[in-house]
Design a protein around this motif. Structure first.
Motif, PDB file in Angstrom:
ATOM      1  N   SER A   1      -2.576  15.410  -7.953  1.00  0.00           N
ATOM      2  CA  SER A   1      -3.262  15.580  -9.369  1.00  0.00           C
ATOM      3  C   SER A   1      -2.507  15.987 -10.323  1.00  0.00           C
ATOM      4  N   ASP A   2      -1.118  16.196 -10.164  1.00  0.00           N
ATOM      5  CA  ASP A   2      -0.268  16.314 -11.353  1.00  0.00           C
ATOM      6  C   ASP A   2       0.220  15.034 -12.148  1.00  0.00           C
ATOM      7  N   LEU A   3      -0.273  14.022 -11.571  1.00  0.00           N
ATOM      8  CA  LEU A   3       0.114  12.783 -12.083  1.00  0.00           C
ATOM      9  C   LEU A   3      -0.983  12.289 -12.956  1.00  0.00           C
ATOM     10  N   GLU A   4      -2.323  12.834 -13.134  1.00  0.00           N
ATOM     11  CA  GLU A   4      -3.395  12.432 -13.738  1.00  0.00           C
ATOM     12  C   GLU A   4      -2.821  12.305 -15.057  1.00  0.00           C
ATOM     13  N   GLY A   5      -3.259  11.116 -15.770  1.00  0.00           N
ATOM     14  CA  GLY A   5      -2.867  10.960 -17.402  1.00  0.00           C
ATOM     15  C   GLY A   5      -1.473  10.160 -17.538  1.00  0.00           C
ATOM     16  N   LYS A   6      -0.715  10.105 -16.531  1.00  0.00           N
ATOM     17  CA  LYS A   6       0.608   9.478 -16.477  1.00  0.00           C
ATOM     18  C   LYS A   6       0.499   7.973 -16.447  1.00  0.00           C
ATOM     19  N   VAL A   7       1.576   7.383 -16.922  1.00  0.00           N
ATOM     20  CA  VAL A   7       1.643   6.037 -16.454  1.00  0.00           C
ATOM     21  C   VAL A   7       2.615   6.113 -15.211  1.00  0.00           C
ATOM     22  N   ILE A   8       1.995   5.388 -14.183  1.00  0.00           N
ATOM     23  CA  ILE A   8       2.526   5.327 -12.930  1.00  0.00           C
ATOM     24  C   ILE A   8       2.908   3.987 -12.356  1.00  0.00           C
ATOM     25  N   GLY A   9       4.363   3.879 -11.890  1.00  0.00           N
ATOM     26  CA  GLY A   9       4.755   2.697 -11.207  1.00  0.00           C
ATOM     27  C   GLY A   9       4.732   2.926  -9.479  1.00  0.00           C
ATOM     28  N   LEU A  10       4.067   2.158  -8.902  1.00  0.00           N
ATOM     29  CA  LEU A  10       4.072   1.974  -7.499  1.00  0.00           C
ATOM     30  C   LEU A  10       4.868   1.013  -7.068  1.00  0.00           C
ATOM     31  N   TYR A  11       5.984   1.577  -6.465  1.00  0.00           N
ATOM     32  CA  TYR A  11       7.295   0.814  -6.173  1.00  0.00           C
ATOM     33  C   TYR A  11       7.339   0.515  -4.529  1.00  0.00           C
ATOM     34  N   PHE A  12       7.214  -0.864  -4.175  1.00  0.00           N
ATOM     35  CA  PHE A  12       7.066  -1.193  -2.986  1.00  0.00           C
ATOM     36  C   PHE A  12       8.597  -1.740  -2.672  1.00  0.00           C
ATOM     37  N   SER A  13       9.275  -1.184  -1.753  1.00  0.00           N
ATOM     38  CA  SER A  13      10.558  -1.449  -1.418  1.00  0.00           C
ATOM     39  C   SER A  13      11.066  -1.255  -0.220  1.00  0.00           C
ATOM     40  N   ALA A  14      12.389  -1.350   0.060  1.00  0.00           N
ATOM     41  CA  ALA A  14      12.933  -1.198   1.509  1.00  0.00           C
ATOM     42  C   ALA A  14      14.496  -1.169   1.438  1.00  0.00           C
ATOM     43  N   ASN A  15      15.097  -0.274   2.266  1.00  0.00           N
ATOM     44  CA  ASN A  15      16.565  -0.227   2.102  1.00  0.00           C
ATOM     45  C   ASN A  15      17.096  -1.569   2.709  1.00  0.00           C
TER      46      ASN A  15
ATOM     47  N   GLU B   1       5.992   8.081 -14.297  1.00  0.00           N
ATOM     48  CA  GLU B   1       6.448   8.728 -12.981  1.00  0.00           C
ATOM     49  C   GLU B   1       6.396   7.439 -12.008  1.00  0.00           C
ATOM     50  N   ILE B   2       7.216   7.367 -11.092  1.00  0.00           N
ATOM     51  CA  ILE B   2       7.231   6.267  -9.998  1.00  0.00           C
ATOM     52  C   ILE B   2       7.028   7.013  -8.647  1.00  0.00           C
ATOM     53  N   VAL B   3       6.390   5.947  -7.872  1.00  0.00           N
ATOM     54  CA  VAL B   3       6.029   6.534  -6.381  1.00  0.00           C
ATOM     55  C   VAL B   3       6.588   5.328  -5.443  1.00  0.00           C
ATOM     56  N   PHE B   4       7.295   5.799  -4.622  1.00  0.00           N
ATOM     57  CA  PHE B   4       7.765   4.820  -3.604  1.00  0.00           C
ATOM     58  C   PHE B   4       7.080   4.669  -2.545  1.00  0.00           C
ATOM     59  N   VAL B   5       6.837   3.367  -2.333  1.00  0.00           N
ATOM     60  CA  VAL B   5       5.842   3.167  -1.032  1.00  0.00           C
ATOM     61  C   VAL B   5       6.804   2.179  -0.281  1.00  0.00           C
ATOM     62  N   SER B   6       7.252   2.654   0.816  1.00  0.00           N
ATOM     63  CA  SER B   6       8.245   2.231   1.691  1.00  0.00           C
ATOM     64  C   SER B   6       7.927   1.209   2.719  1.00  0.00           C
ATOM     65  N   SER B   7       8.883   0.263   2.933  1.00  0.00           N
ATOM     66  CA  SER B   7       8.801  -0.790   3.762  1.00  0.00           C
ATOM     67  C   SER B   7       9.729  -0.643   4.800  1.00  0.00           C
TER      68      SER B   7
END
Length: 422
Positions: free
Chosen positions: A52-66, A93-99
């Motif tokens: 809920s702290d992310l509301e109102g922000k520009v968010i990047g969903l970052y799909f990536s893998a090591n 803010e960015i949110v990492f979505v791991s593969s």
């Protein structure tokens, strides 16, 4: 395994409705699960941030893998942009979505990241996000705006514009495109290759300074390359040969009317690597570590090396596909103009009429058929020389093996049948 009711609702919420709109009232449903209303913080393994702290922000969903090198390369660029934006107080803010394949790889990769993450164990949320945004390759960066709109080409925008792309709105991107068009329209060789403290290039001895202005009126190739890069190590000897042939051809015409030069734009990691690599080249170079190098890579949107940008005698960009044109036409590609390429394509069409419709190649056991973009062909990587091709090719219709017509080494069927590896 069956999904529980909450997971079913999540998947349904993600797959219904307009694929290009994300309502902020649904934002928690996008990133949360039945037992989790938080994301992992970057500070420690156990720190949590409420979604809920992310509301109102520009968010990047970052799909990536090591495990994937292009992800690791982009990750370094993204970290730099993220940290600059955060230091400027930007609402991002960015949110990492791991593969990643296992928890150890996830944790190792996440240690380098200053942003938030979906827990590795939440497989259903990660799957739902991949389905929702039709993620077919990584790295992939989706920008979610507070107004509910989405933008899918975040990786390209970060590479191309860096922090200037923020806040990633259509208005901002159109402004950047307009500025870019204006820069290209006013482009000159001098403003490309000089800075306030340097108006020269290095010659091959690295002792003589060659004024940039002395190149005005010539066709120039900007060669982005590095010693550590394996494709560069393969292409550079070919480019040296082609360069020398073009120079010899122009000298044979009497010289003075037109000329060709290449400028090495180094991506080497240290001075000694630069010195060693440049020592093999017969052309000019920007000094190692010159700030113009990064500016040029961004200006021409160079996302991989080797890359050869061709600048015409008027200082304007002729093509960004110099490497491909060298591979296709060798020295005949010069001066790389549309008129020259049109002429070469017509010549290739005429030559193709004289080629056998099918043949056997010394490096492949199956029969190869002559194809073009109009009848089953298209851009390809030659299986003989490992360089890109387009237009005509000899192709195995059974397994997709393709070679340039010039790489074709014809043999009889019996000899081809003895080839063990395809």
């Amino acid at each position: 395994m069956d999904l529980d009711d909450n997971a079913r609702n999540l998947v349904q919420a993600l797959t219904n409705g307009d694929a290009e709109k994300i309502s902020t009232s649904r934002f928690s449903s996008l990133l949360a699960s039945k037992d989790r209303d938080y994301l992992l913080s970057s500070t420690t393994q156990d720190d949590q941030v409420k979604i809920s702290d992310l509301e109102g922000k520009v968010i990047g969903l970052y799909f990536s893998a090591n495990w994937y090198p292009p992800c690791r390369n982009f990750n370094k660029v993204l970290i730099g942009v993220y940290e600059q934006l955060k230091s400027n107080g930007s609402n991002f803010e960015i949110v990492f979505v791991s593969s990643d394949g296992d928890l150890s790889a996830f944790n190792s990769y996440r240690e380098s990241m200053p942003w938030l993450s979906i827990p590795f164990s939440d497989l259903e949320t990660k799957k739902a996000l991949n389905r929702k945004f039709e993620v077919e390759g990584i790295p992939y960066l989706i920008i979610l705006q507070p107004d509910g709109s989405t933008l899918h080409d975040g990786v390209e925008l970060i590479y191309r514009y860096g922090i200037e792309a923020f806040p990633f709105t259509e208005e901002k991107l159109e402004e950047l495109r307009r500025e870019e068009r204006m820069k290209h329209e006013s482009q000159t060789l001098t403003n490309l290759l000089t800075n306030p403290g340097r108006d020269y290039l290095l010659d091959q001895t690295m002792t003589r300074k060659v004024p940039v202005d002395s190149l005005i009126g010539k066709t120039i190739g900007l060669y982005f390359s590095a010693q550590w890069c394996f494709p560069c190590a393969k292409f550079t000897p070919k480019l040296i040969s082609i360069y020398q042939k073009i120079k010899q051809s122009l000298e044979g015409k009497g010289g003075g009317v037109e000329d060709f030069e290449i400028v090495f734009v180094s991506n080497d990691r240290d001075q000694s690597s630069f010195d060693s690599y440049y020592g093999t080249m017969p052309w000019l170079a920007l000094p190692f570590g010159d700030p113009i190098i990064r500016t040029l890579a961004k200006y021409f949107d160079v996302q991989g090396i080797p890359c050869l940008i061709i600048i015409g005698p008027d200082g304007k960009t002729v093509t960004k596909q110099g490497r491909n044109l060298i591979n296709l036409y060798q020295e005949n590609a010069y001066p790389f103009t549309d008129a020259k390429l049109e002429s070469l394509e017509k010549e290739m069409e005429e030559e193709a009429k004289r080629l056998p419709r099918s043949n056997y190649h010394a490096g492949h056991r199956h029969e190869l058929t002559l194809v073009s973009e109009g009848n089953g062909g298209g851009p390809f990587i030659c299986c003989d020389c490992d360089e890109q091709g387009s237009g005509w090719a000899y192709q195995c219709l059974g397994c997709g093996y393709e070679v340039h017509p010039r790489c074709m080494r014809a043999v009889d069927p019996a000899t081809a049948a003895s080839v063990q590896h395809t």
